[in-house]
Each structure stands twice: as structure tokens, then as C-alpha cells.
Design a protein around this motif. Structure first.
Motif, PDB file in Angstrom:
ATOM      1  N   SER A 161      36.141  20.447  63.341  1.00 33.35           N
ATOM      2  CA  SER A 161      35.113  21.412  62.978  1.00 33.35           C
ATOM      3  C   SER A 161      35.546  22.106  61.686  1.00 33.35           C
ATOM      4  O   SER A 161      36.656  21.902  61.185  1.00 33.35           O
ATOM      5  N   GLN A 162      34.666  22.932  61.157  1.00 34.24           N
ATOM      6  CA  GLN A 162      34.932  23.531  59.857  1.00 34.24           C
ATOM      7  C   GLN A 162      35.668  24.862  60.009  1.00 34.24           C
ATOM      8  O   GLN A 162      35.178  25.786  60.660  1.00 34.24           O
ATOM      9  N   PHE A 163      36.852  24.927  59.409  1.00 35.48           N
ATOM     10  CA  PHE A 163      37.653  26.156  59.396  1.00 35.48           C
ATOM     11  C   PHE A 163      37.164  27.032  58.247  1.00 35.48           C
ATOM     12  O   PHE A 163      37.125  26.595  57.095  1.00 35.48           O
ATOM     13  N   SER A 164      36.823  28.282  58.555  1.00 36.30           N
ATOM     14  CA  SER A 164      36.209  29.171  57.575  1.00 36.30           C
ATOM     15  C   SER A 164      37.203  30.172  57.002  1.00 36.30           C
ATOM     16  O   SER A 164      38.145  30.611  57.686  1.00 36.30           O
ATOM     17  N   ARG A 165      36.950  30.556  55.753  1.00 36.88           N
ATOM     18  CA  ARG A 165      37.765  31.592  55.103  1.00 36.88           C
ATOM     19  C   ARG A 165      37.699  32.934  55.828  1.00 36.88           C
ATOM     20  O   ARG A 165      38.538  33.802  55.598  1.00 36.88           O
ATOM     21  N   ALA A 166      36.689  33.109  56.689  1.00 38.82           N
ATOM     22  CA  ALA A 166      36.610  34.371  57.426  1.00 38.82           C
ATOM     23  C   ALA A 166      37.855  34.599  58.265  1.00 38.82           C
ATOM     24  O   ALA A 166      38.177  35.740  58.620  1.00 38.82           O
ATOM     25  N   ASN A 167      38.577  33.508  58.591  1.00 31.90           N
ATOM     26  CA  ASN A 167      39.838  33.619  59.302  1.00 31.90           C
ATOM     27  C   ASN A 167      40.964  33.829  58.294  1.00 31.90           C
ATOM     28  O   ASN A 167      41.066  33.110  57.299  1.00 31.90           O
ATOM     29  N   ALA A 168      41.808  34.818  58.543  1.00 35.38           N
ATOM     30  CA  ALA A 168      42.860  35.173  57.586  1.00 35.38           C
ATOM     31  C   ALA A 168      43.817  34.020  57.338  1.00 35.38           C
ATOM     32  O   ALA A 168      44.249  33.778  56.195  1.00 35.38           O
ATOM     33  N   THR A 169      44.194  33.308  58.388  1.00 30.97           N
ATOM     34  CA  THR A 169      45.112  32.172  58.225  1.00 30.97           C
ATOM     35  C   THR A 169      44.482  31.104  57.337  1.00 30.97           C
ATOM     36  O   THR A 169      45.127  30.567  56.427  1.00 30.97           O
ATOM     37  N   VAL A 170      43.209  30.789  57.583  1.00 27.42           N
ATOM     38  CA  VAL A 170      42.516  29.767  56.788  1.00 27.42           C
ATOM     39  C   VAL A 170      42.389  30.235  55.340  1.00 27.42           C
ATOM     40  O   VAL A 170      42.572  29.446  54.398  1.00 27.42           O
ATOM     41  N   ASN A 171      42.091  31.509  55.149  1.00 27.88           N
ATOM     42  CA  ASN A 171      41.955  32.043  53.788  1.00 27.88           C
ATOM     43  C   ASN A 171      43.260  31.883  53.013  1.00 27.88           C
ATOM     44  O   ASN A 171      43.263  31.536  51.831  1.00 27.88           O
ATOM     45  N   THR A 172      44.381  32.117  53.679  1.00 25.91           N
ATOM     46  CA  THR A 172      45.687  31.937  53.030  1.00 25.91           C
ATOM     47  C   THR A 172      45.913  30.466  52.698  1.00 25.91           C
ATOM     48  O   THR A 172      46.401  30.125  51.606  1.00 25.91           O
ATOM     49  N   ILE A 173      45.572  29.566  53.628  1.00 24.20           N
ATOM     50  CA  ILE A 173      45.787  28.133  53.414  1.00 24.20           C
ATOM     51  C   ILE A 173      44.930  27.623  52.256  1.00 24.20           C
ATOM     52  O   ILE A 173      45.403  26.850  51.410  1.00 24.20           O
ATOM     53  N   LEU A 174      43.675  28.063  52.153  1.00 19.80           N
ATOM     54  CA  LEU A 174      42.782  27.578  51.102  1.00 19.80           C
ATOM     55  C   LEU A 174      43.108  28.183  49.747  1.00 19.80           C
ATOM     56  O   LEU A 174      42.757  27.606  48.704  1.00 19.80           O
ATOM     57  N   GLY A 175      43.733  29.352  49.732  1.00 22.07           N
ATOM     58  CA  GLY A 175      44.148  29.946  48.463  1.00 22.07           C
ATOM     59  C   GLY A 175      42.984  30.138  47.510  1.00 22.07           C
ATOM     60  O   GLY A 175      41.958  30.721  47.849  1.00 22.07           O
TER      61      GLY A 175
ATOM     62  N   ILE B 119      48.072  25.893  64.785  1.00 20.54           N
ATOM     63  CA  ILE B 119      46.754  26.247  65.323  1.00 20.54           C
ATOM     64  C   ILE B 119      46.909  26.977  66.656  1.00 20.54           C
ATOM     65  O   ILE B 119      46.216  27.965  66.916  1.00 20.54           O
ATOM     66  N   ASP B 120      47.821  26.508  67.490  1.00 19.86           N
ATOM     67  CA  ASP B 120      48.027  27.161  68.789  1.00 19.86           C
ATOM     68  C   ASP B 120      48.557  28.577  68.634  1.00 19.86           C
ATOM     69  O   ASP B 120      48.267  29.449  69.459  1.00 19.86           O
ATOM     70  N   ALA B 121      49.350  28.813  67.590  1.00 18.27           N
ATOM     71  CA  ALA B 121      49.956  30.134  67.411  1.00 18.27           C
ATOM     72  C   ALA B 121      48.958  31.174  66.928  1.00 18.27           C
ATOM     73  O   ALA B 121      49.159  32.375  67.115  1.00 18.27           O
ATOM     74  N   ASP B 122      47.861  30.725  66.330  1.00 17.38           N
ATOM     75  CA  ASP B 122      46.872  31.673  65.829  1.00 17.38           C
ATOM     76  C   ASP B 122      46.058  32.236  66.990  1.00 17.38           C
ATOM     77  O   ASP B 122      45.572  31.493  67.848  1.00 17.38           O
ATOM     78  N   GLN B 123      45.889  33.523  67.035  1.00 14.37           N
ATOM     79  CA  GLN B 123      45.213  34.179  68.155  1.00 14.37           C
ATOM     80  C   GLN B 123      43.786  34.597  67.813  1.00 14.37           C
ATOM     81  O   GLN B 123      43.173  35.358  68.550  1.00 14.37           O
ATOM     82  N   THR B 124      43.251  34.087  66.693  1.00 16.67           N
ATOM     83  CA  THR B 124      41.919  34.523  66.265  1.00 16.67           C
ATOM     84  C   THR B 124      40.860  33.434  66.409  1.00 16.67           C
ATOM     85  O   THR B 124      39.794  33.540  65.833  1.00 16.67           O
ATOM     86  N   GLY B 125      41.173  32.369  67.143  1.00 15.49           N
ATOM     87  CA  GLY B 125      40.135  31.387  67.448  1.00 15.49           C
ATOM     88  C   GLY B 125      40.270  30.035  66.798  1.00 15.49           C
ATOM     89  O   GLY B 125      39.348  29.217  66.891  1.00 15.49           O
ATOM     90  N   LEU B 126      41.394  29.732  66.140  1.00 12.66           N
ATOM     91  CA  LEU B 126      41.533  28.422  65.504  1.00 12.66           C
ATOM     92  C   LEU B 126      41.520  27.286  66.520  1.00 12.66           C
ATOM     93  O   LEU B 126      41.107  26.176  66.203  1.00 12.66           O
ATOM     94  N   GLN B 127      41.986  27.567  67.739  1.00 16.20           N
ATOM     95  CA  GLN B 127      41.965  26.497  68.753  1.00 16.20           C
ATOM     96  C   GLN B 127      40.544  26.046  69.037  1.00 16.20           C
ATOM     97  O   GLN B 127      40.283  24.868  69.253  1.00 16.20           O
ATOM     98  N   ASN B 128      39.605  26.984  69.043  1.00 18.58           N
ATOM     99  CA  ASN B 128      38.213  26.640  69.278  1.00 18.58           C
ATOM    100  C   ASN B 128      37.565  25.991  68.065  1.00 18.58           C
ATOM    101  O   ASN B 128      36.506  25.375  68.183  1.00 18.58           O
ATOM    102  N   THR B 129      38.175  26.121  66.899  1.00 17.84           N
ATOM    103  CA  THR B 129      37.610  25.553  65.680  1.00 17.84           C
ATOM    104  C   THR B 129      38.018  24.106  65.474  1.00 17.84           C
ATOM    105  O   THR B 129      37.249  23.314  64.942  1.00 17.84           O
ATOM    106  N   LEU B 130      39.237  23.754  65.858  1.00 19.30           N
ATOM    107  CA  LEU B 130      39.679  22.374  65.684  1.00 19.30           C
ATOM    108  C   LEU B 130      38.683  21.406  66.302  1.00 19.30           C
ATOM    109  O   LEU B 130      38.303  20.402  65.687  1.00 19.30           O
ATOM    110  N   PHE B 131      38.249  21.730  67.500  1.00 18.51           N
ATOM    111  CA  PHE B 131      37.278  20.874  68.186  1.00 18.51           C
ATOM    112  C   PHE B 131      36.379  21.815  68.988  1.00 18.51           C
ATOM    113  O   PHE B 131      36.654  22.119  70.137  1.00 18.51           O
ATOM    114  N   ASP B 132      35.313  22.292  68.344  1.00 19.55           N
ATOM    115  CA  ASP B 132      34.482  23.326  68.959  1.00 19.55           C
ATOM    116  C   ASP B 132      33.513  22.721  69.980  1.00 19.55           C
ATOM    117  O   ASP B 132      33.447  21.510  70.163  1.00 19.55           O
ATOM    118  N   ARG B 133      32.746  23.591  70.628  1.00 21.37           N
ATOM    119  CA  ARG B 133      31.883  23.122  71.718  1.00 21.37           C
ATOM    120  C   ARG B 133      30.731  22.263  71.204  1.00 21.37           C
ATOM    121  O   ARG B 133      30.189  21.426  71.946  1.00 21.37           O
TER     122      ARG B 133
END
Length: 947
Positions: free
Chosen positions: A706-720, A778-792
Motif C-alpha cells: 500500500s502507499q506510505f504517506s508523508r503524513a507519517n513522520a517516519t515516512v517523511n524522514t525516509i522520503l526526504g 515497520i513493526d517498530a513504528d507505532q503510528t500505523g505502518l503495519q496497516n499500511t504495508l498491506f492494508d485492508r
């Protein structure tokens, strides 16, 4: 000199004498009830001398007194009749026991084929007649309506997937079924499906590159066969057997359109068959098809079209009902003044124009040793045009009002070129049948974007057409196979031994588009801090960038051993093993054990155990691009990166320097375990029934995340600083289990003065995701990345997006020159699931899951009437979906009224909560499409070759 002049005269005399020795054989061909049979082929064996019967079943043919006549008709057993000097021969046709009892070669390497009910695994056989009798005109749609375990539906607003139909077998992915042509591996498409469709993240085979006129029959093996054929055969195998036994010219022309008056179709195809004096065959086939687009979109319910600058919604400054009412009135006035049409999408099948041809040739070079050369070659070009989402005039980051003052509907134009050639030699030596072959295939897709612009260019100067790049896939496969049947091996009744090797080379390329198709020229739309910039690249499909361009190859070598033995007259056992080594990820070993046991003379049980694999495609390993995708109705610049990219592979450490990543492991092969158990029985003399249950467990299934969004702080750091808002990538992310049952019953019987054929076929399947394979980051992130890798929503695509059941009821009745065919197919329910969990901020009474929807099962009925007007000409008229059935409509506004939202245009209609894209998307395409009824007429011409 006189002797030289005498030679032509002598030759003419010899020919005249031979012709004088011929006799004229006449007669009638009748069915088993004594009714005349028109259009039956009567051929002198080993030659191209032949004819066909007229409307009264009569024929006349000049042949030598010692000739043998070959009499053949679809649905009847071919007969060989020695003339023995007779001048009058009547023929009574004998029905095939059942179409499903045809001898098949797929799924076994035995030197002698077996009928379907005698095989260890289920195989459907679709004849050339079945391909032609109904309205469907391309291979994927034909299989969808004939084979219940096969499913394919046309998609819309999904980039290249609009032009290459994703297809599946037994509810699995498009890349988990292997396609063969004449028993040789067919190359896949260059396209990887990255949009929100069935088969997302997969790379399938474009079945529609093969002309219908070239096909003798299609065999669908519904069982895991990786141990026999290699990668991709997890769900089964589709083997397309090309014509190799025709003579003369068979041509057809089809015209038709939908009940709505669009989707008009013009198709013409022909096959020319030439016998090579008993030593070989030459079949040439060609096809032209021109298919119009269909549009089943709804009315855009956006409150604002011209004003507001907020993608259809009210701006924040319109914070009272009076302000909204005034703004709405102004906007409606502009809509009326400009004649704006709120039906601004084009949802339906794409435009497509197709040219293609195939050659199938075989010639016995040395019949004494069985030395035969063969060549199969094909080429196709298909151009297509499909729309994207409409850009409203108030979407100021995407529209240049000096070019498109009323907004615009951009188009993706594709040119697909596909070529293939199979060449080889067959011979017999030391008791073995030897087959040495080389198979080359190439698929290329060029993207040209029209009625668009690059909004980041200065006002008024953007081109409106762009070349956006090309993707291409090439595959070359070399095989050496040995097969021998032993009849005296210890206590075994028979033993078939097959072994061989394979070398395959794959290549994948991406070519960059022109600069304007992807470049960001930096136009500022709204000054400020920070400023608002216009969107970069060609709207709807930004071109492939130089950084996306690539040229990647890999090779693999494989060896296999296949044993099959009639242990006793009642017990058949097969054992297969295959080892492969890939240059890019390593080795794999797979095996299969299959058996069939006759518990009664006409009743048997069969079953198989196997493990299989599917190698990650080069497209899944290396594809990268940036595209505009609409996620929940909002446009996003989505970056797709390859699995090897540091964004994917590196781990994330807060505060660390350097490229951070998601810590996902390298792609590896999917691995499967297949189990099947079935029952076969012959019913009376002319019927059969097969029932086969199966379970397919797949580990490390490759999906596009699924699509990881910049709204997540971890993703925002990764995308730079990358100019994208979301990122997605391929990973071995899930384990799944698929269970199902196939049922096929067939009966042929006389009814009154004619013949009745009945078929009941059904598939019931269920796929469940058993585990999601994540990463430590992804597992260490507590803001929902687990649900983003493979969402419903992704889970829903695998589990519920395609019919979990399909039932096919077919009846055909023939009487004299007429035949009537009726078929009704029940497409099971499908579901849509929203990607998000919980509720939107500020709306605790609303749950995203309330957007979920189940679309009920529907019956789709086809009816055709055919007449053999003369012995050369047949006519068919009929309709597909004769009752004009459509899928259930999407909910117009699925939100709970307690949330104080409605479709009142004076309220801020938040389209990001609406899975219908503001009311414009009406139907779910994944059951049977949404074109509605289609009526057609077809003329078939048969011109046998005569001396």
C-alpha cells in the motif's frame, strides 16, 4: 532439342492420364439420427484435395480409386474411409463421447495423450467451435465465460491495465498461471499492474495477442504444475494449441455494438491451411479488430467546478451557508454559460485497434527417423486509448486556464507490439522422442499522453501531447527434451520416462520519455510561505524519467525428470521433479506426485500433491516510476521504487545520517504447496462428470505494498526531499491459503430430430490471508505502518475482489442447418473494502468500514442462432448479456447520516471520504464488467482447397 520439346508434352500426358484414372465419389453425410449435415469437410488423405457438404449434406470429389477419405466435423469423431474404387459413399457421423473427453497433452509428458477423465489432474478443453459460437472475441473474455475457474474483466482509469486485461485461475494472481503455446512457454507482458485493480502488483501474460482464427483448442490444466513446467504454474497452466490440420480458407467477420449504442466492434479473421503432401502442414492466420470505447460514468457531484480552487469543494472561507449559497450560484452560472457537462469521465472499456497474425508450420525432413522441423511465429500490434480522471478548471495546480479554460480529460494512448517465434526439430533415436527447440518472445508498450499538459511550465506554453516512455520485456528459452514409453519394465504395465533441460534468458527495459513529460519547471501557483507549486510532468501519466530508465537481464537453468506409469490396469501414477537456478536470487527444487485409480469401470478417483514456486519477475524486481494516482479521490504523486532501492532495503534509525529505509528483505521466490483430490465418472455413453477439490498454500507471496504517506513522520524522514507525497514497493509480504472445488458435467443426447448438448460447470473458491510478513522497522513504528504495508483494501483485493463462485450452464441444440446455443453464467458476489481503519478526525460517529460494500451475484445470459446457409457460408446472430444485466451500483453516499454529512451541494462535500469519486463511478468492474448487453452478427466462410 526435339527431346527437350517433348518433355512438356510427356509431362502433360502423364498428368492427363493420372487425372483420367481418377473417379468422382459422391454421397451424403448424415448425423447419427439421419439428418443431413452441411459444412462437413471431406478430404483426400495426405493431400489438399477436398470439399465440404452442401445444405443437403451432399458432396462430390474427384480422387484416385485407391484414395482414403477423411471426413471431419466439429463435435463428431473424424472418420477415415477407404474408397476402394467406389463412386458412391454415404457417411454417418458418430458423436464424440463428450467434448471434455478429448485427448489432451497438457499436464503430462507421456508419448500418448489421454482423455480428460483419464488424466491425474483436471483439464478443460475448449474447441475452436466453442471459441466462435458466442459474442466474445478475445481469448481472455472467451475463457472467462467458458471456464469457471478462469476470471478476467476489463479495467478503467488504471493506466496500462486498461489495455492489458488482468486474468486469474482459481482465484489466484495473473502471474500465478503459466501460459504455453503449442506446449512451449509464452512470454509475459512488459506491464506491471501498479494501480488499484485486481492483480495489483502482478505481471501477467497478454492472452489477447493471439488471434482466435489460429487456435485449434485451448487446454486449461487446473492443478499446480511447477515441477513439470517451471515458474508461474502455481494455479495451473493454459496451453493454446494452434491449428495444424486445416485445409483451405476459413474466414469470419463480426460486427456488433452494445445496447447503449457504443463499444462498436468490427472484427475480421482468417486461417489458410495448406497440406504438404502428407509430410507436413502450413497454417497462416490473421486478425483485424477495431473496438470502440464504452462510457458508463455518472454525474460529477462536486459543488464547485470553476470557483473555489479546492478540487470541487468549498474553500475554508466559505464557512457559512450564505457564503456557500452565493459561491454555488456563481459557479452554476459559469457552468451554464460555458455549457459544461458534469458527465466528465469516461469509464468503460478502452478503444483498441488490433492487427495480428500467426504462422504454424511443420515438415517431415526424414520420415524414416521421424525427423521433423517446425516453426511457430506470430506478430501483433494493438493501439489503445483510455481516459484518466478529469481535471476541473478550479484545480489550479493541475490546469492552465489559458489552454484548458474548462478543464480537460487526459488520455493515455498505448502502442503494444508483440512478437514471438518457436523453432525446433523433432526426431526419434534409440527409442526416444527428442525435441530440441528455441522460443523467443518480446512484448513492448509505448505510452503517448494526449489532451494533457505539464502544469509546471509557464502559463500558455505547455504542449498538449507527450511521449511518456516505453517498457519492454524479452524472453528467450531453449529446451532439449527426451521422452520414451517402455512396455516391459519389471512388473509395470507401462512406464513413460521424460527428462530434459532448459536455459532461459530474460530482459526488461524502461526507456525514458521526452523531457516535458516528467520535468518539474517550477511554476508557482500561489506565492506564500511556503509557496504552492504546480504539478510536474504530463497530467495523468508523468513520463518515465532518466533515473527510471534501466536495462536488466537474468538467466536460469533447469533440469527435470518426469515418470508416469500404469502400475496396473486400474492404477496410474505420475512423479515429477524439477531443479532450477536463477542468476539473481538462487535455486529452487519442486516435485509432484499424482495418481488415478479406477474403483469401477467408469468411475475413478484422482489426486495430486506438489510443491511449486514462482520467481519474482524482472518487472517486480526493478520497476520504478513516479505517477499521479487518485487515492480516495485525491491526486497524489506516488513513487514506486524497486525492492533493491535503499528506501526499501535500508533500516530506519532515528537521528541517523544517510538514506533511511523500511528495512524490507530482498525479493525471493514465492513457494506453494498444492493438494487436490477428485472424482471422475462416465455417464451413460456420451456424458461425464468430474469433481475436483483443491488447496493451495502460498508462502512469501509477492505484492505491491500500500502507499506510505508523508503524513507519517517516519515516512517523511525516509522520503526526504523527494518531490512525491507517497511511496510503494514490492515485497514478499503475505502468506495465503486458497481452497476450492471445480465441478464439470457434460451430456450429449439425441432429442427429437436433432442433438442436444448440455454442460454444467462450476468453481467455488476462497482465498484467505494467513500472515503478513513485515520488517523490524515497520513493526517498530507505532503510528500505523503495519496497516499500511498491506492494508485492508489490499487484503480485500486478494480475498473478495473477484467472484468466489462461478456457475456456467450451457445448452446447444442442432437440427439440420440450424443450431441454437444458450449459456447463462452466474458471477458470484464481490466486495469492496476501504483501506482505512477507524474514523476520520472530528467524526467519531462515522467509521470508514461503513464505506465497504458487497455486490450481489448476477446471472449473465448469452444466446446465439446459427445457420449453415450454404456449404461455404454460415451465419450467426445473437447477443451477449441478452437481458442487459449490470452489477450493483456503488452506494451514492455511504456515510452515516449521524455524521451530519449529505450530498447537499451547499455542504462541504469531502470527496476523500467517498469511494465513488463524487458519484462518477457507478459500477464495480470485477464481476463481469459493466458494458451491459451486446448484440452481434457473424459471417463464417469456409472454402476448402480443391485440385
Amino acid at each position: 532439342m526435339k527431346r527437350l520439346l517433348l518433355l512438356p508434352a510427356v509431362a502433360i500426358a502423364i498428368v492427363s492420364q493420372a487425372q483420367a484414372q481418377n473417379i468422382t465419389v459422391t454421397g451424403r453425410v448424415l448425423d447419427n439420427n439421419g439428418a443431413a449435415q452441411p459444412g462437413v469437410t471431406v478430404l483426400e488423405k495426405g493431400t489438399t484435395n477436398g470439399t465440404s457438404t452442401d445444405g443437403s449434406g451432399r458432396y462430390s470429389l474427384s480422387v484416385p480409386p485407391t484414395a482414403t477419405l477423411v471426413v471431419s466435423a466439429v463435435g463428431s469423431a473424424t472418420q477415415q474411409i477407404a474408397v476402394n474404387g467406389r463412386t458412391s459413399i454415404d457417411v454417418r457421423l458418430v458423436d464424440n463421447e463428450t467434448a471434455l473427453n478429448e485427448v489432451v497433452v497438457t499436464g503430462s509428458r507421456a508419448t500418448e495423450g489421454r482423455s480428460n477423465i483419464l488424466t491425474t489432474a483436471p483439464v478443460d478443453v475448449i474447441s475452436a467451435r466453442e471459441i466462435k459460437v458466442f459474442a466474445q472475441t478475445d481469448v481472455s473474455q472467451i475463457l472467462t465465460y467458458i471456464a469457471p475457474s478462469f476470471q478476467s474483466s476489463r479495467q478503467a482509469i488504471s493506466d496500462g491495465t486498461d489495455h492489458v486485461d488482468p486474468a486469474s485461475l482459481r482465484g489466484l494472481g495473473p502471474d500465478q498461471v503459466l501460459v504455453l503455446v503449442n506446449g512451449k512457454r509464452r512470454h509475459s507482458s512488459a506491464l506491471v499492474n501498479i494501480n488499484g485493480t485486481v492483480g495489483r502488483g502482478s505481471v501477467g501474460t497478454d492472452l489477447n495477442t493471439i488471434p482466435n482464427a489460429s487456435i485449434k483448442r485451448i487446454e486449461v490444466l487446473r492443478d499446480g504444475a511447477a515441477a513439470q513446467y517451471g515458474s508461474d504454474a502455481i494455479a495451473g497452466v493454459i496451453n493454446i494449441q494452434l491449428k495444424d490440420d486445416t485445409t483451405g480458407v476459413q474466414a469470419s467477420s463480426t460486427v456488433g455494438e452494445t445496447y447503449e449504442g457504443d463499444g462498436r466492434l468490427y472484427q475480421a479473421d482468417a486461417n489458410v491451411g495448406v497440406g504438404l503432401n502428407g509430410r507436413g502442414y502450413l497454417d497462416l492466420s490473421g486478425q483485424f479488430s477495431n473496438r470502440g470505447y464504452t462510457n458508463r460514468s455518472g454525474i460529477d457531484t462536486a459543488p464547485l467546478i470553476y470557483l473555489g480552487g479546492n478540487g470541487g469543494n468549498y474553500p475554508g472561507s466559505a464557512n457559512t451557508e450564505d457564503k456557500r449559497r452565493d459561491l454555488k450560484a456563481q459557479d452554476d452560472a459559469l457552468v451554464a454559460q460555458n455549457g459544461y457537462d458534469r458527465k466528465n469521465l469516461r469509464l468503460g472499456q478502452s478503444e483498441a485497434r488490433n492487427y495480428g497474425g500467426f504462422l504454424n508450420f511443420g515438415y517431415k525432413l526424414a520420415p524414416a527417423i521421424g525427423l521433423e522441423a517446425y516453426v511457430t511465429a506470430g506478430a501483433m500490434q494493438r493501439t489503445g486509448k483510455a481516459a484518466g480522471f478529469y481535471r476541473l478548471p478550479n484545480q489550479i495546480t493541475q490546469v492552465d486556464a489559458t489552454i484548458y479554460p474548462n478543464g480537460f480529460l487526459p488520455f493515455i494512448n498505448t502502442t503494444i507490439n508483440d512478437q514471438s517465434i518457436i523453432s525446433g526439430l523433432r526426431a526419434r533415436a534409440l527409442g526416444f522422442d527428442i525435441d530440441l527447440s528455441n522460443t523467443y518472445g518480446r512484448n513492448e508498450i509505448r505510452f503517448d499522453i494526449s489532451n494533457t499538459l505539464n502544469a509546471s511550465l509557464p502559463i500558455g506554453i505547455s504542449p498538449t501531447n507527450f511521449y511518456a516512455g516505453t517498457i519492454a520485456f524479452r524472453q528467450n528459452t531453449s529446451n532439449l527434451n527426451f521422452t520414451r514409453r517402455f512396455t516391459n519394465v519389471a512388473v509395470l504395465s507401462t512406464l513413460n520416462v521424460a527428462f530434459g533441460g532448459e536455459y532461459r534468458d530474460d530482459n526488461y527495459r524502461i526507456k525514458a520519455g521526452e523531457r516535458g513529460s516528467y520535468e518539474n519547471y517550477g511554476r508557482v501557483v500561489t506565492p506564500g510561505t511556503p509557496p504552492t507549486f504546480a504539478a510536474a510532468g504530463a497530467q495523468v501519466f508523468p513520463g518515465y524519467q532518466p533515473s527510471d530508465a534501466l536495462n536488466r537481464s537474468r538467466h536460469n537453468v533447469a533440469g527435470y525428470l518426469d515418470l508416469e506409469s500404469d502400475i496396473t490396469e486400474k492404477l496410474l501414477v505420475g512423479l515429477a521433479g524439477r531443479a532450477e537456478r536463477y542468476s539473481d536470487f538462487g535455486s529452487n527444487v519442486s516435485g509432484k506426485l499424482a495418481a488415478r485409480y479406477s474403483i469401477l469401470p467408469d468411475v475413478a478417483v484422482r489426486g495430486a500433491l506438489s510443491n511449486g514456486f514462482r520467481a519474482p519477475s524482472l518487472q517486480q524486481r526493478y520497476f520504478t516510476n513516479t505517477s499521479t494516482q487518485f487515492v480516495q479521490g485525491a491526486p497524489n504523486q506516488v513513487l514506486t521504487v524497486s525492492n533493491d532501492n535503499p528506501i526499501v532495503r535500508n533500516s530506519f534509525t532515528p537521528g541517523a545520517t544517510g538514506q533511511q529505509g523500511f528495512g524490507v528483505a530482498a525479493l525471493k521466490q514465492e513457494k506453494s504447496k498444492n493438494y487436490s483430490l477428485g472424482l471422475t465418472a462416465r455417464i451413460l455413453k456420451s456424458g461425464s462428470i468430474t469433481v475436483d477439490a483443491y488447496q493451495i498454500d502460498i508462502r512469501d507471496r509477492i505484492v505491491l505494498s500500500s502507499q506510505f504517506s508523508r503524513a507519517n513522520a517516519t515516512v517523511n524522514t525516509i522520503l526526504g526531499n523527494l518531490p512525491v507525497s507517497q511511496v510503494q514497493f514490492f515485497a514478499n509480504a503475505v502468506n495465503t491459503r486458497t481452497r476450492g472445488i471445480d465441478i464439470v458435467a457434460n451430456q450429449r443426447m439425441p432429442l427429437g430430430p436433432g442433438n442436444l448438448n448440455l454442460t454444467v460447470a462450476a468453481n467455488f473458491n476462497e482465498t484467505k490471508v494467513r500472515k503478513v510478513n513485515s520488517s523490524a522497522t515497520i513493526d517498530a513504528d507505532q503510528t500505523g505502518l503495519q496497516n499500511t504495508l498491506f492494508d485492508r483494501q489490499q487484503r480485500g483485493r486478494l480475498e473478495n475482489a473477484q467472484p468466489r463462485s462461478k456457475i456456467n450452464l450451457t445448452a446447444g441444440y442442432s437440427l439440420g442447418i440450424f443450431s441454437l446455443e444458450a449459456r447463462t453464467v452466474r458471477f458470484g458476489a464481490v466486495q469492496y473494502k476501504d483501506a482505512r481503519l477507524g474514523s476520520p478526525a472530528g467524526n467519531p460517529n462515522f467509521l470508514y468500514s461503513s464505506i465497504d460494500q458487497t455486490f450481489r451475484a448476477k446471472w449473465v445470459t448469452d444466446l446465439t442462432l446459427s445457420a449453415q446457409v450454404t456449404k461455404q457460408i454460415g451465419l450467426t446472430v445473437g447477443a451477449n448479456n441478452i437481458f442487459n444485466v449490470y452489477p450493483d451500483k456503488y452506494k451514492v453516499d455511504p456515510r452515516n447520516s449521524a455524521t451530519n454529512f449529505s450530498v447537499d451541494p451547499l455542504l462541504n462535500y469531502n470527496s476523500s471520504l467517498d469511494n465513488t469519486n463524487r458519484g462518477r463511478t457507478i459500477y464495480n468492474p470485477n464481476q463481469f464488467g459493466y458494458n451491459g448487453g451486446f448484440y452481434f452478427a457473424r459471417v463464417i466462410v469456409n472454402l476448402p482447397t480443391t485440385k
